[in-house]
Design an enzyme around this catalytic site. Structure first.
Site, PDB file in Angstrom:
ATOM      1  N   LYS A 100       2.562  -3.310   7.151  1.00 25.59           N
ATOM      2  CA  LYS A 100       2.742  -3.494   5.699  1.00 25.59           C
ATOM      3  C   LYS A 100       4.172  -3.106   5.296  1.00 25.59           C
ATOM      4  O   LYS A 100       4.787  -3.762   4.447  1.00 25.59           O
ATOM      5  CB  LYS A 100       1.726  -2.658   4.907  1.00 25.59           C
ATOM      6  CG  LYS A 100       0.271  -3.061   5.087  1.00 25.59           C
ATOM      7  CD  LYS A 100      -0.060  -4.461   4.565  1.00 25.59           C
ATOM      8  CE  LYS A 100      -0.029  -4.562   3.060  1.00 25.59           C
ATOM      9  NZ  LYS A 100      -0.483  -5.919   2.605  1.00 25.59           N
ATOM     10  N   THR A 139       0.827  -1.213   0.000  1.00 24.24           N
ATOM     11  CA  THR A 139       0.000   0.000   0.000  1.00 24.24           C
ATOM     12  C   THR A 139       0.862   1.265   0.000  1.00 24.24           C
ATOM     13  O   THR A 139       1.993   1.253   0.506  1.00 24.24           O
ATOM     14  CB  THR A 139      -0.902   0.006   1.259  1.00 24.24           C
ATOM     15  OG1 THR A 139      -1.437   1.309   1.451  1.00 24.24           O
ATOM     16  CG2 THR A 139      -0.130  -0.376   2.517  1.00 24.24           C
ATOM     17  N   ASP A 140       0.295   2.351  -0.525  1.00 26.35           N
ATOM     18  CA  ASP A 140       1.011   3.644  -0.485  1.00 26.35           C
ATOM     19  C   ASP A 140       1.148   4.150   0.953  1.00 26.35           C
ATOM     20  O   ASP A 140       1.939   5.050   1.218  1.00 26.35           O
ATOM     21  CB  ASP A 140       0.311   4.685  -1.364  1.00 26.35           C
ATOM     22  CG  ASP A 140      -1.132   4.983  -0.975  1.00 26.35           C
ATOM     23  OD1 ASP A 140      -1.651   4.334  -0.039  1.00 26.35           O
ATOM     24  OD2 ASP A 140      -1.750   5.867  -1.610  1.00 26.35           O
ATOM     25  N   GLU A 141       0.372   3.542   1.881  1.00 25.25           N
ATOM     26  CA  GLU A 141       0.410   4.036   3.267  1.00 25.25           C
ATOM     27  C   GLU A 141       1.761   3.794   3.930  1.00 25.25           C
ATOM     28  O   GLU A 141       2.064   4.393   4.957  1.00 25.25           O
ATOM     29  CB  GLU A 141      -0.735   3.415   4.081  1.00 25.25           C
ATOM     30  CG  GLU A 141      -2.079   3.739   3.456  1.00 25.25           C
ATOM     31  CD  GLU A 141      -3.293   3.410   4.322  1.00 25.25           C
ATOM     32  OE1 GLU A 141      -3.163   3.359   5.549  1.00 25.25           O
ATOM     33  OE2 GLU A 141      -4.371   3.212   3.736  1.00 25.25           O
ATOM     34  N   TYR A 162      -1.252  -0.463  11.166  1.00 31.68           N
ATOM     35  CA  TYR A 162      -1.508  -1.153   9.884  1.00 31.68           C
ATOM     36  C   TYR A 162      -0.385  -0.869   8.892  1.00 31.68           C
ATOM     37  O   TYR A 162       0.241  -1.792   8.348  1.00 31.68           O
ATOM     38  CB  TYR A 162      -2.861  -0.712   9.289  1.00 31.68           C
ATOM     39  CG  TYR A 162      -2.998  -1.003   7.810  1.00 31.68           C
ATOM     40  CD1 TYR A 162      -3.074  -2.320   7.340  1.00 31.68           C
ATOM     41  CD2 TYR A 162      -3.022   0.029   6.856  1.00 31.68           C
ATOM     42  CE1 TYR A 162      -3.172  -2.600   5.981  1.00 31.68           C
ATOM     43  CE2 TYR A 162      -3.123  -0.239   5.502  1.00 31.68           C
ATOM     44  CZ  TYR A 162      -3.196  -1.555   5.067  1.00 31.68           C
ATOM     45  OH  TYR A 162      -3.292  -1.824   3.717  1.00 31.68           O
TER      46      TYR A 162
END
Ligand code: NAD
Ligand code: TYD
Length: 340
Positions: free
Chosen positions: A158, A126-128, A154
């Site tokens: 990741k 994810t870009d997060e 979260y």
């Protein structure tokens, strides 16, 4: 026939990927592994279950022996890992399962890939993992070399998995790729996430809980475009590399919620501003120049079309989400949004 082992296929993006392959890749068969957490739903896979190119195992990716047995029996050519705990708010409430599934589960999968001859492994990220960008610097975008700077349990989990995947490539020579995508929307998204939550609440004339002032920005991509990108990376991506995937479609949360009100002919007075998320990332924005230049990928679905299709899908598939919002999820919703 090429055999793909797809984990998390009973969830939102995994299921869309399964259907993308069944509908567009007659040369591919799919072994789906999913433990069916609250976010996994067998009714999502009903059509796939009737297809002879699809096999389903209810299996937790954290369980080494169970995963090994499936690799032994199925001998997949490649693995695509969607399985994860994915909701930021839940990770703030209780991080542990996020670390166990999102980091240690990935280790189990990659160990199985090593033990069975060095199977190709794709980690869906994810870009997060990059953290956030300021709201007043529209010139800044995340590239693949932006430092990892995760904000939530979260996104930290990741980021951990991304580093582990790249380390397995460097250390053991495992053929790994990683993709980091922006926010997805489309059919089968669990109604705890912004867009389906607002659609479901608006249809029930319930309040629409916008965190803070609703000014946070996300870069929205229609889920099918994400599936096409992953398929391309599996076919042509360079081993050991990271690919950013994004829609060039930045929107403020409040504008999305207002758009949903308008599309469903519901009053904006349903919008309620609630206490902000802890550590709330301000803005995500992906630069997808690398995947465009190397693999020719480009987002095909304009947001105006994608959101219409998505709203239509939730209107046409009420039993799918009504069953979810009336079950265990109801307790979560009441706990998470009470006194907020
Ligand atoms: P989701 O929460 O809808 O689905 C996750 C699926 O994984 C569920 O079917 C669940 O049962 C399964 N699962 C969870 N823990 C498991 C375990 N221990 N063993 C086996 N299966 C397990 O998630 P999603 O939105 O479809 O996201 C899929 C992947 O894409 C995730 O890795 C996520 O980090 C990534 N991603 C999501 C978005 C987004 O906007 N939704 C954006 C970028 C990346
Ligand atoms: P979400 O769908 O949880 O995705 P992510 O946090 O991974 O980007 O949330 C998208 C944005 O919407 C995020 O800025 C938080 C906000 N949001 C609300 O304002 N209200 C809500 O009820 C939810 C679930 C999210």
């Amino acid at each position: 026939m090429k055999k793909l082992l797809v984990t998390g296929g009973a969830g939102f993006i995994g299921a869309n990927f399964v259907y993308y392959l069944l509908d567009n890749r007659p040369d591919v068969s799919i072994v789906c592994v999913d433990s069916l957490t609250y976010a996994g739903n067998m009714s999502t896979l009903a059509r796939a279950m009737e297809d002879s190119r699809f096999t389903f195992y209810r299996q937790d990716i954290r369980d080494r022996a169970g995963i090994d047995a499936i690799f032994e029996a199925e001998k997949p050519d490649a693995v695509v890992n969607f399985a994860a705990e994915t909701h930021v708010d839940r990770s703030i409430e209780d991080p542990e399962i996020f670390l166990k599934t999102n980091v240690l589960g990935v280790q189990v999968l990659m160990d199985a890939c090593r033990a069975h001859g060095g199977i190709r492994f794709h980690q869906v990220s994810t870009d997060e993992v990059y953290g956030d960008l300021p709201l007043d610097r529209p010139d800044l975008l995340f590239t693949e070399s932006t430092p990892l700077h995760a904000s939530s349990p979260y996104s930290a989990s990741k980021a951990g998995a991304d580093l582990l995947a790249l380390a397995y490539h460097r250390t053991y020579g495992l053929p790994v790729t990683v993709s980091r995508c922006s926010n997805n929307y489309g059919p089968y998204q669990f109604p705890e996430k912004l867009i389906p939550l607002m659609i479901a609440n608006a249809l029930a004339d319930k309040s629409l809980p916008v965190y803070g002032q609703g000014l946070n920005v996300r870069d929205w991509l229609y889920v099918e475009d994400h599936c096409k990108a992953i398929d391309l990376i599996l076919e042509k991506g360079r081993i050991g590399e990271v690919y950013n995937i994004g829609g060039h479609n930045e929107m403020r949360n409040i504008d999305i919620v207002k758009l949903i009100c308008q599309a469903l002919d519901k009053p904006e007075s349903l919008i309620t501003y609630v206490t902000d998320r802890k550590g709330h990332d301000l803005r995500y924005a992906i630069d997808p120049a690398k995947i465009h230049a190397q693999l020719g990928w480009t987002p095909e679905t304009a947001f105006a079309d994608g959101i219409k299709k998505t709203i239509r899908w939730y209107l046409d598939n009420r039993p799918w989400w009504e069953q979810i919002v009336s079950g265990e999820y109801k307790t979560y919703y009441e706990r998470m949004y009470a006194n907020r």
